[in-house]
Design a protein around this motif. Structure first.
Motif, PDB file in Angstrom:
ATOM      1  N   ILE A 176      -2.926  40.320 -16.690  1.00 26.46           N
ATOM      2  CA  ILE A 176      -2.309  40.943 -15.526  1.00 26.46           C
ATOM      3  C   ILE A 176      -1.774  39.833 -14.629  1.00 26.46           C
ATOM      4  CG2 ILE A 176      -2.697  42.390 -13.493  1.00 26.46           C
ATOM      5  CD1 ILE A 176      -4.845  43.851 -15.102  1.00 26.46           C
ATOM      6  N   GLY A 177      -0.467  39.874 -14.367  1.00 23.95           N
ATOM      7  CA  GLY A 177       0.175  38.899 -13.493  1.00 23.95           C
ATOM      8  C   GLY A 177       0.282  39.451 -12.082  1.00 23.95           C
ATOM      9  N   LEU A 178       0.080  38.590 -11.110  1.00 22.28           N
ATOM     10  CA  LEU A 178       0.161  38.989  -9.708  1.00 22.28           C
ATOM     11  C   LEU A 178       0.993  37.981  -8.930  1.00 22.28           C
ATOM     12  CD1 LEU A 178      -3.090  39.356 -10.718  1.00 22.28           C
ATOM     13  CD2 LEU A 178      -3.009  40.807  -8.701  1.00 22.28           C
ATOM     14  N   ASP A 179       1.664  38.485  -7.907  1.00 23.63           N
ATOM     15  CA  ASP A 179       2.437  37.639  -7.001  1.00 23.63           C
ATOM     16  C   ASP A 179       1.891  37.804  -5.594  1.00 23.63           C
ATOM     17  OD1 ASP A 179       4.200  36.795  -9.024  1.00 23.63           O
ATOM     18  OD2 ASP A 179       5.520  38.517  -8.691  1.00 23.63           O
ATOM     19  N   ARG A 180       1.824  36.696  -4.865  1.00 23.36           N
ATOM     20  CA  ARG A 180       1.405  36.754  -3.466  1.00 23.36           C
ATOM     21  C   ARG A 180       2.584  37.252  -2.637  1.00 23.36           C
ATOM     22  NH1 ARG A 180      -2.544  33.177  -1.346  1.00 23.36           N
ATOM     23  NH2 ARG A 180      -1.927  31.677  -2.955  1.00 23.36           N
ATOM     24  N   THR A 181       2.355  38.259  -1.813  1.00 32.35           N
ATOM     25  CA  THR A 181       3.381  38.801  -0.934  1.00 32.35           C
ATOM     26  C   THR A 181       2.845  38.813   0.492  1.00 32.35           C
ATOM     27  OG1 THR A 181       2.673  41.137  -0.964  1.00 32.35           O
ATOM     28  CG2 THR A 181       4.045  40.374  -2.831  1.00 32.35           C
ATOM     29  N   PRO A 182       3.681  39.089   1.483  1.00 31.77           N
ATOM     30  CA  PRO A 182       3.164  39.199   2.856  1.00 31.77           C
ATOM     31  C   PRO A 182       2.092  40.294   2.993  1.00 31.77           C
ATOM     32  CG  PRO A 182       5.541  38.970   2.879  1.00 31.77           C
ATOM     33  CD  PRO A 182       5.144  39.150   1.442  1.00 31.77           C
ATOM     34  N   ILE A 231      -9.183  26.563  -8.124  1.00 27.72           N
ATOM     35  CA  ILE A 231      -8.426  27.522  -7.320  1.00 27.72           C
ATOM     36  C   ILE A 231      -9.222  27.826  -6.058  1.00 27.72           C
ATOM     37  CG2 ILE A 231      -7.269  28.550  -9.295  1.00 27.72           C
ATOM     38  CD1 ILE A 231      -9.177  30.908  -9.101  1.00 27.72           C
ATOM     39  N   PRO A 232      -8.518  28.080  -4.950  1.00 28.85           N
ATOM     40  CA  PRO A 232      -9.244  28.452  -3.730  1.00 28.85           C
ATOM     41  C   PRO A 232     -10.070  29.709  -3.975  1.00 28.85           C
ATOM     42  CG  PRO A 232      -6.936  27.967  -3.247  1.00 28.85           C
ATOM     43  CD  PRO A 232      -7.084  28.003  -4.748  1.00 28.85           C
ATOM     44  N   ALA A 233     -11.326  29.691  -3.522  1.00 29.74           N
ATOM     45  CA  ALA A 233     -12.229  30.812  -3.758  1.00 29.74           C
ATOM     46  C   ALA A 233     -11.657  32.115  -3.212  1.00 29.74           C
ATOM     47  CB  ALA A 233     -13.593  30.524  -3.143  1.00 29.74           C
ATOM     48  N   ALA A 234     -11.019  32.052  -2.054  1.00 25.72           N
ATOM     49  CA  ALA A 234     -10.459  33.267  -1.455  1.00 25.72           C
ATOM     50  C   ALA A 234      -9.376  33.861  -2.358  1.00 25.72           C
ATOM     51  CB  ALA A 234      -9.899  32.985  -0.070  1.00 25.72           C
ATOM     52  N   PRO A 280     -13.359  38.482 -16.928  1.00 24.34           N
ATOM     53  CA  PRO A 280     -12.104  38.109 -16.268  1.00 24.34           C
ATOM     54  C   PRO A 280     -12.043  36.607 -15.995  1.00 24.34           C
ATOM     55  CG  PRO A 280     -13.598  39.074 -14.673  1.00 24.34           C
ATOM     56  CD  PRO A 280     -14.266  39.198 -16.023  1.00 24.34           C
ATOM     57  N   VAL A 281     -10.892  36.044 -16.283  1.00 22.96           N
ATOM     58  CA  VAL A 281     -10.635  34.634 -15.988  1.00 22.96           C
ATOM     59  C   VAL A 281      -9.363  34.576 -15.149  1.00 22.96           C
ATOM     60  CG1 VAL A 281     -10.104  32.364 -16.950  1.00 22.96           C
ATOM     61  CG2 VAL A 281     -11.755  33.857 -18.105  1.00 22.96           C
ATOM     62  N   VAL A 282      -9.453  33.949 -13.991  1.00 20.07           N
ATOM     63  CA  VAL A 282      -8.343  33.891 -13.043  1.00 20.07           C
ATOM     64  C   VAL A 282      -7.718  32.505 -13.058  1.00 20.07           C
ATOM     65  CG1 VAL A 282      -7.708  34.054 -10.599  1.00 20.07           C
ATOM     66  CG2 VAL A 282      -9.463  35.562 -11.527  1.00 20.07           C
ATOM     67  N   THR A 283      -6.393  32.476 -13.104  1.00 15.68           N
ATOM     68  CA  THR A 283      -5.668  31.232 -12.843  1.00 15.68           C
ATOM     69  C   THR A 283      -4.689  31.520 -11.709  1.00 15.68           C
ATOM     70  OG1 THR A 283      -4.013  31.735 -14.543  1.00 15.68           O
ATOM     71  CG2 THR A 283      -5.855  30.344 -15.202  1.00 15.68           C
ATOM     72  N   VAL A 284      -4.605  30.578 -10.786  1.00 16.11           N
ATOM     73  CA  VAL A 284      -3.685  30.696  -9.656  1.00 16.11           C
ATOM     74  C   VAL A 284      -2.829  29.445  -9.633  1.00 16.11           C
ATOM     75  CG1 VAL A 284      -3.473  30.874  -7.136  1.00 16.11           C
ATOM     76  CG2 VAL A 284      -5.304  32.098  -8.316  1.00 16.11           C
ATOM     77  N   ASP A 285      -1.531  29.654  -9.516  1.00 18.49           N
ATOM     78  CA  ASP A 285      -0.587  28.554  -9.402  1.00 18.49           C
ATOM     79  C   ASP A 285       0.321  28.864  -8.218  1.00 18.49           C
ATOM     80  OD1 ASP A 285       1.053  26.384  -9.722  1.00 18.49           O
ATOM     81  OD2 ASP A 285       1.949  27.057 -11.609  1.00 18.49           O
ATOM     82  N   GLY A 286      -0.058  28.383  -7.053  1.00 12.18           N
ATOM     83  CA  GLY A 286       0.723  28.657  -5.844  1.00 12.18           C
ATOM     84  C   GLY A 286       0.674  30.127  -5.493  1.00 12.18           C
ATOM     85  N   ASP A 287       1.817  30.781  -5.572  1.00 10.98           N
ATOM     86  CA  ASP A 287       1.915  32.191  -5.190  1.00 10.98           C
ATOM     87  C   ASP A 287       1.935  33.142  -6.380  1.00 10.98           C
ATOM     88  OD1 ASP A 287       1.900  31.567  -2.498  1.00 10.98           O
ATOM     89  OD2 ASP A 287       4.083  31.468  -2.351  1.00 10.98           O
TER      90      ASP A 287
END
Length: 158
Positions: free
Chosen positions: A119-125, A3-6, A78-85
């Motif tokens: 905890i689920g998160l969505d990328r928003t503007p 996943i991108p570090a940012a 904490p373990v992070v997974t990111v799939d697009g947004d």
């Protein structure tokens, strides 16, 4: 999957602020981290479940936690997974609750909840927003009747 570090940093920062705001009782701060609708399952600990408007969730959190003089939510592993947004943070939670008005010793004044959260998160503007939270209670120590006894104390029931 890499996943991108940012993204990983930004998502963890939202989750960290979430629990910091909770302990500070900064409900406007917490609200700023939520999507307009949030799907929640607090394992029966809070009186709200399913898809909830963020303003309702804010009031529920305030009603439940404001009367507690001291809370401390400690997040580990904490373990992070990111799939697009979309992103998910899986973590372990230790949540201490203390109210001196519930008795003379820590067996009655303290309640510690141990849980596993997703905890689920969505990328928003506006950045990453919490869109879901599932808490699975693993263990509780101290006063397991803390919530009902606190309700009785606050409402004047005995």
């Amino acid at each position: 999957m890499t996943i991108p570090a940012a993204d990983g940093f930004d998502v963890l920062n939202v989750v960290g602020r979430y629990f910091q705001f909770c302990d500070a009782k900064d409900w406007d701060g917490m609200r700023s981290l939520w999507a307009d609708m949030v799907t929640v399952d607090y394992g029966g600990v809070l009186p709200v479940e399913g898809q909830v408007e963020a303003e309702t969730l804010k009031r529920t959190m305030a009603d439940a936690i404001d009367p507690i003089p001291l809370t401390q939510h400690m997040v580990t592993s904490p373990v992070v997974t990111v799939d697009g947004d979309t992103a998910t943070v899986r973590l372990h939670l230790e949540a201490l609750h203390h109210h001196p008005g519930l008795g003379e010793d820590e067996r009655s004044t303290n309640w510690t909840l141990y849980a596993r959260n997703a905890i689920g998160l969505d990328r928003t503007p506006e950045g990453w927003k919490v869109s879901s939270e599932k808490m699975t209670v693993v263990c509780q120590t101290g006063n397991k009747d803390f919530v009902s006894e606190l309700t009785d104390l606050v409402t004047g029931r005995s």
